[in-house]
Design a protein around this motif. Structure first.
Motif, PDB file in Angstrom:
ATOM      1  N   ALA A 117     -13.469  -8.380  56.006  1.00  0.00           N
ATOM      2  CA  ALA A 117     -12.126  -7.937  56.228  1.00  0.00           C
ATOM      3  C   ALA A 117     -10.965  -8.226  54.973  1.00  0.00           C
ATOM      4  N   LEU A 118     -11.586  -9.309  54.307  1.00  0.00           N
ATOM      5  CA  LEU A 118     -10.478  -9.423  53.062  1.00  0.00           C
ATOM      6  C   LEU A 118     -10.923  -8.451  52.213  1.00  0.00           C
ATOM      7  N   MET A 119     -12.130  -8.026  52.048  1.00  0.00           N
ATOM      8  CA  MET A 119     -12.479  -6.940  50.954  1.00  0.00           C
ATOM      9  C   MET A 119     -11.647  -5.895  50.993  1.00  0.00           C
ATOM     10  N   SER A 120     -10.595  -5.583  52.324  1.00  0.00           N
ATOM     11  CA  SER A 120     -10.119  -4.290  52.100  1.00  0.00           C
ATOM     12  C   SER A 120      -8.540  -4.764  51.411  1.00  0.00           C
ATOM     13  N   ASN A 121      -8.639  -5.927  51.039  1.00  0.00           N
ATOM     14  CA  ASN A 121      -7.136  -6.569  50.462  1.00  0.00           C
ATOM     15  C   ASN A 121      -6.027  -6.273  51.556  1.00  0.00           C
ATOM     16  N   PRO A 122      -6.341  -6.842  52.640  1.00  0.00           N
ATOM     17  CA  PRO A 122      -5.506  -6.668  53.776  1.00  0.00           C
ATOM     18  C   PRO A 122      -3.936  -7.260  53.311  1.00  0.00           C
ATOM     19  N   ARG A 123      -2.857  -6.779  53.805  1.00  0.00           N
ATOM     20  CA  ARG A 123      -1.619  -7.378  53.973  1.00  0.00           C
ATOM     21  C   ARG A 123      -1.514  -8.475  55.116  1.00  0.00           C
ATOM     22  N   VAL A 124      -1.972  -7.879  56.308  1.00  0.00           N
ATOM     23  CA  VAL A 124      -2.130  -8.586  57.374  1.00  0.00           C
ATOM     24  C   VAL A 124      -3.732  -8.611  57.980  1.00  0.00           C
ATOM     25  N   LEU A 125      -3.936  -9.943  58.145  1.00  0.00           N
ATOM     26  CA  LEU A 125      -5.111 -10.343  58.609  1.00  0.00           C
ATOM     27  C   LEU A 125      -5.228 -10.656  60.128  1.00  0.00           C
ATOM     28  N   LEU A 126      -5.957  -9.978  61.077  1.00  0.00           N
ATOM     29  CA  LEU A 126      -5.914 -10.179  62.372  1.00  0.00           C
ATOM     30  C   LEU A 126      -7.333 -10.842  62.788  1.00  0.00           C
ATOM     31  N   CYS A 127      -7.364 -12.188  63.124  1.00  0.00           N
ATOM     32  CA  CYS A 127      -8.662 -12.962  63.332  1.00  0.00           C
ATOM     33  C   CYS A 127      -8.648 -12.978  64.949  1.00  0.00           C
ATOM     34  N   ASP A 128      -9.806 -12.694  65.513  1.00  0.00           N
ATOM     35  CA  ASP A 128      -9.917 -12.789  66.959  1.00  0.00           C
ATOM     36  C   ASP A 128     -11.319 -13.652  67.188  1.00  0.00           C
ATOM     37  N   GLU A 129     -10.572 -15.011  67.559  1.00  0.00           N
ATOM     38  CA  GLU A 129     -11.442 -16.051  68.163  1.00  0.00           C
ATOM     39  C   GLU A 129     -12.470 -16.532  67.246  1.00  0.00           C
ATOM     40  N   ILE A 130     -12.075 -16.606  65.831  1.00  0.00           N
ATOM     41  CA  ILE A 130     -12.935 -17.005  64.828  1.00  0.00           C
ATOM     42  C   ILE A 130     -13.794 -18.328  64.972  1.00  0.00           C
ATOM     43  N   SER A 131     -13.280 -19.023  65.823  1.00  0.00           N
ATOM     44  CA  SER A 131     -14.014 -20.291  65.964  1.00  0.00           C
ATOM     45  C   SER A 131     -14.867 -20.635  67.332  1.00  0.00           C
ATOM     46  N   LEU A 132     -14.818 -19.478  68.042  1.00  0.00           N
ATOM     47  CA  LEU A 132     -15.675 -19.536  69.404  1.00  0.00           C
ATOM     48  C   LEU A 132     -16.969 -19.801  69.275  1.00  0.00           C
ATOM     49  N   GLY A 133     -17.503 -20.480  69.733  1.00  0.00           N
ATOM     50  CA  GLY A 133     -19.186 -21.033  69.770  1.00  0.00           C
ATOM     51  C   GLY A 133     -19.682 -21.665  68.649  1.00  0.00           C
ATOM     52  N   LEU A 134     -18.774 -22.080  67.909  1.00  0.00           N
ATOM     53  CA  LEU A 134     -18.881 -22.730  66.572  1.00  0.00           C
ATOM     54  C   LEU A 134     -18.782 -24.235  66.664  1.00  0.00           C
ATOM     55  N   ALA A 135     -19.701 -24.945  65.948  1.00  0.00           N
ATOM     56  CA  ALA A 135     -19.478 -26.452  66.084  1.00  0.00           C
ATOM     57  C   ALA A 135     -18.199 -27.129  65.167  1.00  0.00           C
ATOM     58  N   PRO A 136     -17.746 -28.163  65.722  1.00  0.00           N
ATOM     59  CA  PRO A 136     -16.472 -28.447  65.125  1.00  0.00           C
ATOM     60  C   PRO A 136     -16.446 -28.739  63.693  1.00  0.00           C
ATOM     61  N   VAL A 137     -17.445 -29.051  62.907  1.00  0.00           N
ATOM     62  CA  VAL A 137     -17.571 -29.277  61.573  1.00  0.00           C
ATOM     63  C   VAL A 137     -17.424 -27.884  60.790  1.00  0.00           C
ATOM     64  N   VAL A 138     -18.149 -26.788  61.488  1.00  0.00           N
ATOM     65  CA  VAL A 138     -18.249 -25.398  60.922  1.00  0.00           C
ATOM     66  C   VAL A 138     -16.744 -24.861  60.960  1.00  0.00           C
ATOM     67  N   ILE A 139     -16.056 -25.096  62.332  1.00  0.00           N
ATOM     68  CA  ILE A 139     -14.762 -24.709  62.585  1.00  0.00           C
ATOM     69  C   ILE A 139     -13.860 -24.954  61.631  1.00  0.00           C
ATOM     70  N   LYS A 140     -13.919 -26.352  61.180  1.00  0.00           N
ATOM     71  CA  LYS A 140     -13.033 -26.965  59.964  1.00  0.00           C
ATOM     72  C   LYS A 140     -13.376 -26.246  58.369  1.00  0.00           C
ATOM     73  N   ASP A 141     -14.481 -25.969  58.272  1.00  0.00           N
ATOM     74  CA  ASP A 141     -14.639 -25.243  56.996  1.00  0.00           C
ATOM     75  C   ASP A 141     -14.181 -23.681  56.966  1.00  0.00           C
ATOM     76  N   ILE A 142     -14.358 -23.147  58.110  1.00  0.00           N
ATOM     77  CA  ILE A 142     -13.633 -21.664  58.209  1.00  0.00           C
ATOM     78  C   ILE A 142     -12.093 -21.872  58.336  1.00  0.00           C
ATOM     79  N   TYR A 143     -11.659 -22.854  58.975  1.00  0.00           N
ATOM     80  CA  TYR A 143     -10.259 -22.890  58.854  1.00  0.00           C
ATOM     81  C   TYR A 143      -9.630 -23.292  57.535  1.00  0.00           C
TER      82      TYR A 143
END
Ligand SMILES: Nc1ncnc2c1ncn2[C@@H]1O[C@H](COP(=O)(O)OP(=O)(O)O)[C@@H](O)[C@H]1O
Ligand SMILES: [Mg+2]
Length: 235
Positions: free
Chosen positions: A148-174
Motif C-alpha cells: 500500500a505504501l508503494m503507491s505513495n498514498p496521502r491516506v493509508l487505510l489499515c483494516d485490522e492489521i493486528s488480527l491473529g498476530l502475536a503481541p510481539v509482532v503487533i508491536k513491530d508492525i505498529y
C-alpha cells in the motif's frame, strides 16, 4: 485542515443496508482509529472510501473534491491506499513482486520505494525473493502494508492489521506507524483491540450497527463510555 470526509454515507450489499448516514472526518497528518465489534460496518466504511463499494455523489470528499462517484483505481491514483483485511497477497509472487504491484497506476509522488519499504521492514529485504506463502503472518502483514505504501498514498487505510498476530509482532508492525506519519501520510486504522487503538490514535471513532456511536480523543474517552458505544448502552 480536513483531508478526507464522508457526509451521510450509506452502503448496501444488495438489499442489506450496512451503513446508515456516516459522517467521518480525517485531518491532514492525523491518525484516526475506528473501533467496533464484528459486523459494525468498519470494513464497509473503508471499502466505500476507496471506491470498492459504490457511494453516491456528494458523500465522500477528498482534498476538496467530490470523489463519491469515482472508481477504485481512480481513487487510488488520487492517493488513498488500503491494506485490506486478511492481507490478500498474491501467493505465487515473491515479496518484491507483491510490493511492486502497489506501484501500478501510481500518480502521487513521495518517498516510498522498494528500498524505503525494506528500511521500514528489514526482514522483507532478506526475504525479498521468497513467495508470499513462505512468510509468517506478521511478515505477510508487512508486505501488505509495504504494498500500500508503494503507491505513495496521502491516506493509508489499515483494516485490522493486528488480527491473529502475536503481541510481539503487533508491536513491530505498529512501530512502523510513526515513520509512515513522518512522511506526511494520514492514517485510518480499524482495530478491534481497543487498547492498541487508544495508544496509536490522535482520535478514536466507535461504530455499532452501521453508525458512529462515539468520537473523541483517547485522553477524553473512559472505559465505560467506550463500552457503551461498542456494545450499546447498558439498561
Ligand atoms: N459481501 C457482503 N455481503 C453481504 N453482507 C455483507 C458483506 N460484507 C459485510 N456484510 C455485512 O455488513 C455488515 C458490516 O460488515 P463489515 O463492514 O464487514 O463489519 P466489520 O468490518 O465492522 O466487522 C455486517 O452485518 C456484515 O454481515
Ligand atoms: Mg472488518
Amino acid at each position: 485542515m480536513t483531508l478526507l470526509s464522508t457526509h451521510g454515507l450509506t452502503a448496501f450489499y444488495g438489499d442489506f443496508q450496512a451503513l446508515f448516514g456516516v459522517d467521518l472526518t480525517l485531518g491532514a497528518g492525523e491518525t484516526l482509529a475506528i473501533i467496533g465489534a464484528n459486523g459494525a460496518g468498519k470494513s464497509t466504511l473503508l471499502r466505500s472510501v476507496c471506491g470498492l463499494i459504490p457511494a453516491a455523489s456528494g458523500m465522500i470528499r477528498f482534498d476538496g473534491a467530490d470523489v463519491g462517484a469515482l472508481s477504485a483505481p481512480e481513487i487510488m491514483a488520487l492517493g488513498i491506499a488500503m491494506v485490506p483485511e486478511g492481507r490478500r497477497l498474491f501467493p505465487s509472487l515473491s515479496v518484491e513482486e507483491n510490493l511492486l504491484i502497489g506501484t501500478y497506476g501510481r500518480k502521487t509522488q513521495g518517498t516510498w520505494s522498494l528500498s524505503t519499504v525494506y528500511d521500514l521492514f528489514p526482514v522483507l529485504r532478506e526475504r525479498r525473493h521468497n513467495p508470499g506463502t513462505a512468510l509468517s503472518g506478521g511478515q505477510q502483514q508487512m508486505v501488505a502494508i509495504g504494498r500500500a505504501l508503494m503507491s505513495n498514498p496521502r491516506v493509508l487505510l489499515c483494516d485490522e492489521i493486528s488480527l491473529g498476530l502475536a503481541p510481539v509482532v503487533i508491536k513491530d508492525i505498529y512501530a512502523a506507524l510513526p515513520r509512515i506519519k513522518e512522511g506526511g501520510t494520514s492514517v485510518i486504522v480499524v482495530e478491534q483491540d481497543i487498547g492498541q487503538a487508544l495508544r496509536v490514535a490522535d482520535r478514536v471513532v466507535c461504530m455499532m450497527e452501521g453508525r458512529i456511536t462515539l468520537e473523541g480523543t483517547p485522553a477524553r474517552l473512559t472505559r465505560a463510555v467506550i463500552h457503551d458505544a461498542y456494545f450499546g448502552a447498558r439498561v
